[in-house]
Design a protein around this motif. Structure first.
Motif, PDB file in Angstrom:
ATOM      1  N   ALA A  56       0.989  14.008  -7.741  1.00 55.25           N
ATOM      2  CA  ALA A  56       1.153  13.587  -6.154  1.00 55.25           C
ATOM      3  C   ALA A  56      -0.062  12.805  -5.593  1.00 55.25           C
ATOM      4  O   ALA A  56      -0.123  12.158  -4.576  1.00 55.25           O
ATOM      5  CB  ALA A  56       1.288  14.823  -5.125  1.00 55.25           C
ATOM      6  N   ASP A  57      -1.370  13.060  -6.178  1.00 55.12           N
ATOM      7  CA  ASP A  57      -2.665  12.463  -5.981  1.00 55.12           C
ATOM      8  C   ASP A  57      -2.593  10.980  -6.211  1.00 55.12           C
ATOM      9  O   ASP A  57      -2.746  10.746  -7.553  1.00 55.12           O
ATOM     10  CB  ASP A  57      -3.671  13.265  -6.425  1.00 55.12           C
ATOM     11  N   PHE A  63      -2.702   2.054  -1.803  1.00 57.35           N
ATOM     12  CA  PHE A  63      -1.421   2.207  -1.416  1.00 57.35           C
ATOM     13  C   PHE A  63      -1.184   1.637   0.395  1.00 57.35           C
ATOM     14  O   PHE A  63      -0.314   0.783   0.683  1.00 57.35           O
ATOM     15  CB  PHE A  63      -0.839   3.673  -1.247  1.00 57.35           C
ATOM     16  N   ILE A  64      -2.200   2.086   1.035  1.00 56.50           N
ATOM     17  CA  ILE A  64      -2.254   1.542   2.434  1.00 56.50           C
ATOM     18  C   ILE A  64      -2.344   0.088   2.521  1.00 56.50           C
ATOM     19  O   ILE A  64      -1.737  -0.586   3.070  1.00 56.50           O
ATOM     20  CB  ILE A  64      -3.271   2.386   3.214  1.00 56.50           C
ATOM     21  N   ALA A  84       8.864   3.314  -1.544  1.00 55.52           N
ATOM     22  CA  ALA A  84       9.989   3.818  -2.275  1.00 55.52           C
ATOM     23  C   ALA A  84       9.404   3.662  -3.899  1.00 55.52           C
ATOM     24  O   ALA A  84      10.017   4.524  -4.678  1.00 55.52           O
ATOM     25  CB  ALA A  84      11.370   3.126  -2.256  1.00 55.52           C
ATOM     26  N   ASP A  85       8.718   2.852  -4.024  1.00 53.40           N
ATOM     27  CA  ASP A  85       8.323   2.536  -5.560  1.00 53.40           C
ATOM     28  C   ASP A  85       7.135   3.433  -5.681  1.00 53.40           C
ATOM     29  O   ASP A  85       6.391   3.326  -6.925  1.00 53.40           O
ATOM     30  CB  ASP A  85       7.862   1.345  -5.624  1.00 53.40           C
ATOM     31  N   THR A  86       6.387   4.197  -4.802  1.00 55.21           N
ATOM     32  CA  THR A  86       5.251   4.930  -5.013  1.00 55.21           C
ATOM     33  C   THR A  86       5.416   6.410  -4.802  1.00 55.21           C
ATOM     34  O   THR A  86       6.159   6.855  -3.894  1.00 55.21           O
ATOM     35  CB  THR A  86       4.151   4.535  -3.773  1.00 55.21           C
ATOM     36  N   ARG A  87       5.052   7.181  -5.795  1.00 60.78           N
ATOM     37  CA  ARG A  87       5.380   8.518  -5.606  1.00 60.78           C
ATOM     38  C   ARG A  87       4.110   9.247  -5.053  1.00 60.78           C
ATOM     39  O   ARG A  87       3.124   8.559  -4.407  1.00 60.78           O
ATOM     40  CB  ARG A  87       5.207   8.963  -7.143  1.00 60.78           C
ATOM     41  N   GLY A  88       4.479  10.493  -4.408  1.00 60.92           N
ATOM     42  CA  GLY A  88       3.408  11.246  -3.712  1.00 60.92           C
ATOM     43  C   GLY A  88       3.891  11.558  -2.210  1.00 60.92           C
ATOM     44  O   GLY A  88       4.693  10.682  -1.668  1.00 60.92           O
ATOM     45  N   PRO A  89       3.238  12.464  -1.603  1.00 60.77           N
ATOM     46  CA  PRO A  89       3.691  12.823  -0.128  1.00 60.77           C
ATOM     47  C   PRO A  89       3.315  11.500   1.073  1.00 60.77           C
ATOM     48  O   PRO A  89       3.947  11.667   1.590  1.00 60.77           O
ATOM     49  CB  PRO A  89       2.767  14.080   0.019  1.00 60.77           C
ATOM     50  N   SER A  92       6.051   9.146   0.939  1.00 67.68           N
ATOM     51  CA  SER A  92       7.102   9.634   1.524  1.00 67.68           C
ATOM     52  C   SER A  92       7.148   9.770   3.125  1.00 67.68           C
ATOM     53  O   SER A  92       7.879   9.489   3.774  1.00 67.68           O
ATOM     54  CB  SER A  92       7.540  11.208   1.092  1.00 67.68           C
ATOM     55  N   VAL A  93       5.989  10.281   3.565  1.00 65.51           N
ATOM     56  CA  VAL A  93       5.768  10.112   4.955  1.00 65.51           C
ATOM     57  C   VAL A  93       5.711   8.761   5.615  1.00 65.51           C
ATOM     58  O   VAL A  93       6.341   8.755   6.771  1.00 65.51           O
ATOM     59  CB  VAL A  93       4.436  10.841   5.214  1.00 65.51           C
ATOM     60  N   PHE A  94       5.210   7.775   4.868  1.00 64.02           N
ATOM     61  CA  PHE A  94       5.115   6.383   5.127  1.00 64.02           C
ATOM     62  C   PHE A  94       6.787   6.158   5.387  1.00 64.02           C
ATOM     63  O   PHE A  94       7.228   5.384   6.443  1.00 64.02           O
ATOM     64  CB  PHE A  94       4.589   5.567   4.334  1.00 64.02           C
TER      65      PHE A  94
END
Length: 236
Positions: A56-57, A63-64, A84-89, A92-94
């Protein structure tokens, strides 16, 4: 090396530290088994948490920058694809916030807060059990010690004499459960603290990233260019 020097000298002759631990385990009595079960289950939870948290890290800054670039070039749909192509919380929040863009900034903020809480619960999953096992391991050890001491005094009473060898053996067996219980608690405590520190860092990243997402959406709705972080910052 110092630990090996503290072990009995006959450990090497009998096959090393592993055989010594097995012998101590067998001498410790029935309460060694709950301590062993706690260690096995606790390590399983700890390894699962460590693997999940490391997955998740991600590089939040990079990413931002990718999301802001997608917003500037192709709009919200492109930014959603990046999430959608990036894993992690954080991703998901974005994505949860971007799906509510049409409903206004207030809806985006509420979605970010709600999904942030959900992701927090996923990150902390299993830690309550790990904390429980950390407390239970020494408790079972102390319980085994108390029962072992009672059995030792019963043996002394039955023998009708306080033999040094009888007393020493009984106390040794009684204390073994405490030793193993404390060792298990120390091992699990290390993994617990590592997981908590990892979660704290991910949560901070989520909070900072959510603020940047809201600011970027406000700028975009105002018709202003979305400020992108520098390449040097993204590589940090």
């Amino acid at each position: 090396m110092k630990l090996l020097m503290l072990l009995p000298q006959d450990a090497a002759a009998e096959g090393g530290v592993i055989n010594l631990l097995v012998r101590y385990f067998n001498e410790g009595g029935d309460f060694m088994w709950p301590v062993l079960i706690i260690l096995i289950i606790g390590l399983a939870i700890a390894f699962e948490r460590v693997i999940s948290l490391n997955r998740a890290d991600v590089n939040t800054r990079k990413f931002i920058v990718a999301v802001k670039g997608a917003l500037e070039s192709d709009g919200v749909s492109s930014a959603e694809a990046v999430c959608a192509d990036t894993r992690g919380p954080v991703a998901s929040v974005f994505q949860a916030g971007l799906l509510r863009v049409d409903e206004g900034i207030d809806a985006v903020e509420k979605a970010v807060v709600a999904y942030g809480s959900i992701e927090m619960s996923f990150l902390e999953r299993g830690l309550v059990w790990l904390s429980l096992f950390i407390a239970l391991a020494p408790m079972f050890g102390f319980l085994g010690t108390v029962i072992g001491m009672v059995a030792a005094f019963d043996a002394i009473e039955a023998a009708g004499d306080i033999s040094p060898s009888l007393v020493a053996r009984g106390i040794k067996i009684a204390l073994l459960t405490t030793v193993f219980g404390l060792i298990v608690a120390i091992i699990l405590q290390f993994f617990y603290n590592y997981a908590v520190s990892k979660i704290d860092r991910i949560v901070v990243d989520m909070e900072e990233a959510s603020i940047e997402l809201i600011d970027s959406l406000v700028l975009m709705q105002a018709g202003k260019p979305v400020a992108s972080a520098s390449a040097d910052t993204a590589e940090a």
